[in-house]
Design a protein around this motif. Structure first.
Motif, PDB file in Angstrom:
ATOM      1  N   GLY A   1      39.158  45.128  35.294  1.00 29.19           N
ATOM      2  CA  GLY A   1      39.308  44.900  34.031  1.00 29.19           C
ATOM      3  C   GLY A   1      39.357  46.469  33.228  1.00 29.19           C
ATOM      4  N   SER A   2      39.420  46.103  32.068  1.00 31.57           N
ATOM      5  CA  SER A   2      39.571  47.359  31.077  1.00 31.57           C
ATOM      6  C   SER A   2      38.713  48.545  31.329  1.00 31.57           C
ATOM      7  N   VAL A   3      37.354  48.164  31.645  1.00 38.77           N
ATOM      8  CA  VAL A   3      36.258  49.319  31.976  1.00 38.77           C
ATOM      9  C   VAL A   3      36.672  49.894  33.370  1.00 38.77           C
TER      10      VAL A   3
ATOM     11  N   ASP B   1      29.449  47.683  35.262  1.00 40.55           N
ATOM     12  CA  ASP B   1      30.952  47.003  35.657  1.00 40.55           C
ATOM     13  C   ASP B   1      31.083  47.199  37.159  1.00 40.55           C
TER      14      ASP B   1
ATOM     15  N   THR C   1      30.755  49.479  29.005  1.00 39.48           N
ATOM     16  CA  THR C   1      30.805  48.047  29.347  1.00 39.48           C
ATOM     17  C   THR C   1      32.043  47.195  28.792  1.00 39.48           C
ATOM     18  N   SER C   2      32.227  46.189  29.219  1.00 40.39           N
ATOM     19  CA  SER C   2      33.462  45.242  28.966  1.00 40.39           C
ATOM     20  C   SER C   2      33.205  44.553  27.425  1.00 40.39           C
ATOM     21  N   LYS C   3      34.362  44.459  26.658  1.00 41.51           N
ATOM     22  CA  LYS C   3      34.136  43.503  25.500  1.00 41.51           C
ATOM     23  C   LYS C   3      34.775  42.198  25.758  1.00 41.51           C
ATOM     24  N   ASP C   4      35.075  41.301  25.054  1.00 40.00           N
ATOM     25  CA  ASP C   4      35.737  40.230  25.157  1.00 40.00           C
ATOM     26  C   ASP C   4      36.841  40.137  23.829  1.00 40.00           C
TER      27      ASP C   4
ATOM     28  N   SER D   1      44.017  43.614  31.835  1.00 38.53           N
ATOM     29  CA  SER D   1      43.588  43.715  33.114  1.00 38.53           C
ATOM     30  C   SER D   1      44.788  44.245  33.914  1.00 38.53           C
TER      31      SER D   1
ATOM     32  N   LEU E   1      29.716  38.391  32.048  1.00 36.86           N
ATOM     33  CA  LEU E   1      29.217  39.709  32.031  1.00 36.86           C
ATOM     34  C   LEU E   1      27.861  39.919  32.003  1.00 36.86           C
TER      35      LEU E   1
ATOM     36  N   GLU F   1      40.278  38.951  31.280  1.00 30.69           N
ATOM     37  CA  GLU F   1      41.007  39.724  30.633  1.00 30.69           C
ATOM     38  C   GLU F   1      42.569  39.936  30.561  1.00 30.69           C
TER      39      GLU F   1
END
Length: 286
Positions: A137-139, A108, A80-83, A175, A97, A171
Motif C-alpha cells: 500500500g501507500s506506506v 505495516d 501508518t496507513s490512512k483510509d 497502491s 489495519l 487502497e
C-alpha cells in the motif's frame, strides 16, 4: 481414582485432570512432511535441516541475520496507513489495519533500517507477509522510497527483501502508484552508482514482482521461493497455453535468466556483502 481414569490396562498412569496440553510451536512440519523441532529450526536460520525447506520469516529475523550484532537504526518506524478511499469489504479498512497491527505488532507490511553488515553500511527494507499478506500500500511504497532516499543521501547500498501477495486492494489505484514511485527511486540509485540488491522470498508476487523485486543490480532468491506476477490459472487463461511444471519457482526462473543466483539463508549475509565488496572494489570482509 477409578480405573477408567487411570487406564492401567493401556499402560497410561496419568490422571485426566493432570494432563497438560502440548504448547503450540514446539514442532514444525514442512511441505514434504518432515517434522522439525522449533528450536532446531531457529538455530538453523529457520531452514529445515532434513529437506532444506526455507520457512517464512519476517523483518525481525532478517534484521537479526543481516545486521552485525542485530544493531540497526529503524527508519520511519511509526508510519501508518490512512483510509482516503473509505474502503469497506467484510470490514472497514481502518479496523483491518488495527487488527493486523495488534496481531503482528507491526505498523505495516515493511520495515526499513540501516546498520552495518560485515562492517559494510547497508540499508534494508524487509517485507512482512504476516501483515495483510505483505500487500503493498501507500506506506510500503513511501517507506521504500524514503529508504532509497536515505541510501542516496548517504551513499549506502540498498537491499529490499520482498515477501508479498501484491498490491493492497483496499487502497486501489493509490497502491498501484507505488510501483512507479519505487521504480523511479531505484532509477535514481542506479544513476548515482549505488548498489541495489533484490532478494525474492516466498512468495514474491503481483505488484512487487512488477516493480522493485525485479529491478535489482543483482536479483537473488531463496531456494524454492514462489515468484510470479499472476497465479497459474490466470496466466494459463491469458496465454491459452499449458504451463511447465514449477514455472514460478526460483529454480525455474534462475534457469531461464530471471534471477542471478539462488542463495541459501545461511549464506545470505556473506553473499550480499561479497557482492557489495565486489561492486565497490574493496577488500572482502568476513
Amino acid at each position: 481414582m477409578s480405573s477408567w481414569f487411570k487406564r492401567k490396562d493401556k499402560g497410561i498412569q496419568t490422571p485426566t485432570e493432570e494432563k497438560k496440553d502440548v504448547p503450540k510451536g514446539l514442532w514444525h512440519k514442512t511441505p514434504s512432511g518432515k517434522i522439525v523441532d522449533a528450536d532446531e529450526l531457529k538455530q538453523n536460520f529457520y531452514v529445515s535441516p532434513e529437506d532444506g525447506y526455507h520457512t517464512r520469516i519476517g523483518s525481525k529475523e532478517y534484521f537479526e541475520l543481516l545486521f552485525d550484532n542485530n544493531e540497526f537504526k529503524e527508519l520511519d518506524a511509526k508510519m501508518t496507513s490512512k483510509d482516503p478511499l473509505k474502503f469497506t469489504d467484510s470490514k472497514n479498512y481502518p479496523d483491518r489495519l488495527k487488527a493486523a497491527q495488534a496481531k503482528t505488532k507491526l505498523k505495516d507490511a515493511v520495515r526499513t533500517a540501516v546498520g552495518k553488515s560485515f562492517g559494510n553500511e547497508l540499508v534494508v527494507a524487509a517485507m512482512d507477509f504476516a501483515f495483510i499478506g505483505g500487500s503493498m500500500g501507500s506506506v510500503v511504497g513511501e517507506k521504500i522510497a524514503r529508504a532509497a532516499d536515505y541510501s542516496l543521501k548517504n551513499n549506502i547500498p540498498f537491499m529490499i527483501i520482498s515477501k508479498s501477495g501484491g498490491a493492497r486492494m483496499m487502497e486501489a489505484a493509490l497502491s498501484l502508484m507505488q510501483l512507479a514511485k519505487t521504480s523511479a527511486k531505484l532509477a535514481q540509485l542506479a544513476d548515482a552508482g549505488i548498489p541495489y540488491i533484490s532478494l525474492c522470498t516466498d512468495p514474491t508476487t503481483g505488484g512487487t514482482t512488477a516493480s522493485f523485486a525485479m529491478l535489482g543490480d543483482i536479483n537473488i532468491s531463496e531456494p524454492g521461493a514462489l515468484i510470479g506476477f499472476a497465479g497459474p490459472r490466470v496466466v494459463r487463461d491469458t496465454t491459452g497455453k499449458e504451463l511447465p511444471e514449477g514455472f514460478q519457482t526460483a529454480e525455474f526462473l534462475l534457469e531461464h535468466g530471471f534471477l542471478d543466483k539462488i542463495v541459501e539463508r545461511k549464506d545470505l549475509k556473506k553473499e550480499v556483502n561479497l557482492y557489495i565488496d565486489l561492486i565497490l572494489n574493496q577488500p572482502i570482509r568476513s
